[in-house]
Scaffold this active site. Structure first.
Site, PDB file in Angstrom:
ATOM      1  N   HIS A  29     -81.216  50.103  74.442  1.00 20.20           N
ATOM      2  CA  HIS A  29     -82.053  50.552  73.325  1.00 20.20           C
ATOM      3  C   HIS A  29     -83.196  49.592  73.055  1.00 20.20           C
ATOM      4  O   HIS A  29     -83.262  48.484  73.611  1.00 20.20           O
ATOM      5  CB  HIS A  29     -81.188  50.711  72.066  1.00 20.20           C
ATOM      6  CG  HIS A  29     -80.529  49.437  71.616  1.00 20.20           C
ATOM      7  ND1 HIS A  29     -81.151  48.522  70.792  1.00 20.20           N
ATOM      8  CD2 HIS A  29     -79.298  48.930  71.888  1.00 20.20           C
ATOM      9  CE1 HIS A  29     -80.330  47.511  70.572  1.00 20.20           C
ATOM     10  NE2 HIS A  29     -79.199  47.733  71.225  1.00 20.20           N
ATOM     11  N   CYS A  85     -75.958  46.154  71.951  1.00 16.30           N
ATOM     12  CA  CYS A  85     -75.597  46.215  73.372  1.00 16.30           C
ATOM     13  C   CYS A  85     -76.684  45.549  74.207  1.00 16.30           C
ATOM     14  O   CYS A  85     -76.803  44.333  74.222  1.00 16.30           O
ATOM     15  CB  CYS A  85     -75.393  47.660  73.776  1.00 16.30           C
ATOM     16  SG  CYS A  85     -73.959  48.435  72.987  1.00 16.30           S
TER      17      CYS A  85
END
Length: 252
Positions: free
Chosen positions: A201, A217
């Site tokens: 992301h 993440c």
């Protein structure tokens, strides 16, 4: 007859006149002397030299790929490239691999993501790796992608950070926006038809690229994830290389 030690009025007046005249002359001369010093030798004015302005060292020039993106749903500001080591800027590099073009390879310990191109090349992106980014390694697929996604932290994260409860899955997550932790784009990773909760992301925090960060993440600069989003197809393979210093869970 006048005594020798007595002065006649005329003589006294005469001498007094001489005395006054001499005193006047002395005072006048002294006055002229002082005035003459002030006139002939004036105190020089103190002239301060203008201070030379201290110029800050110029920062790195912002490359066009990191210019602002004002036409996005939520305008993305220009990247503060001084906060990112240039080795983590997006660039095409040599990258011999047996993986097919289109594959994503996340080199977790080196903090790079590679998008494999034909001819032994790859587009390389600098990444920041959060706690969830160390959660697993192995092979999976990009199940789907989202522009300006909502962020719904997993329940395990909410348990560790209760302040995130308003954005829990049960509460519908955080609305999209420039401060949303998932940034401008997100790629959702599935394994055997199940969500791994692993995400690639964007992030508004350019300074976190190349570092191990507190949560999340795999994060990229927003401009980079916008570019990557347009290059990656749903169903693409992703290979995650584990970091041997972390106790991550390998998924075969």
């Amino acid at each position: 007859m006048t005594e020798p030690n007595e002065l006649s009025p005329s003589t006294a007046d005469h001498k007094t006149g001489i005395t006054l005249t001499r005193r006047s002359l002395f005072v006048g001369a002294a006055s002229l002397f002082v005035t003459g010093c002030a006139t002939a030798r004036p105190t020089p004015a103190i002239v301060q030299a203008a201070a030379t302005p201290v110029r800050a060292a110029p920062g790195p020039t912002v490359p066009p790929m990191y210019y602002a993106l004002p036409d996005e749903e939520f305008p993305i500001p220009e990247v503060k490239v001084a906060e990112v080591d240039p080795k983590f800027w997006r660039q095409e590099v040599d990258y011999p691999t047996n993986e097919r073009p289109g594959t994503l390879i996340v080199d977790t310990p080196a903090k790079y993501l590679y998008h494999v191109l034909p001819g032994g090349r790859a587009m390389r992106y600098g990444i920041g790796v959060g706690r969830e980014g160390f959660a697993w390694s192995g092979r999976a697929i990009v199940a789907h992608k989202r522009k300006w996604p909502r962020w719904t932290p997993p329940d395990e994260m909410v348990a560790r950070q209760p302040k995130l409860a308003p954005y829990s899955i049960a509460n519908g997550g955080m609305p999209p926006g420039i401060r949303n932790p998932l940034g401008a784009r997100a790629l959702y990773i599935h394994k055997d038809g199940k969500d791994t909760l692993y995400r690639i992301h964007g992030s508004p925090e350019a300074h976190s690229i190349g570092k191990a960060v507190s949560s999340g993440c795999i994060r990229l600069i927003n401009q980079d994830v916008v570019y990557l989003y347009d290059q990656v197809r749903d169903g693409s393979t992703i290979v995650v290389i584990p970091d041997p210093t972390k106790g991550d869970l390998a998924i075969g």
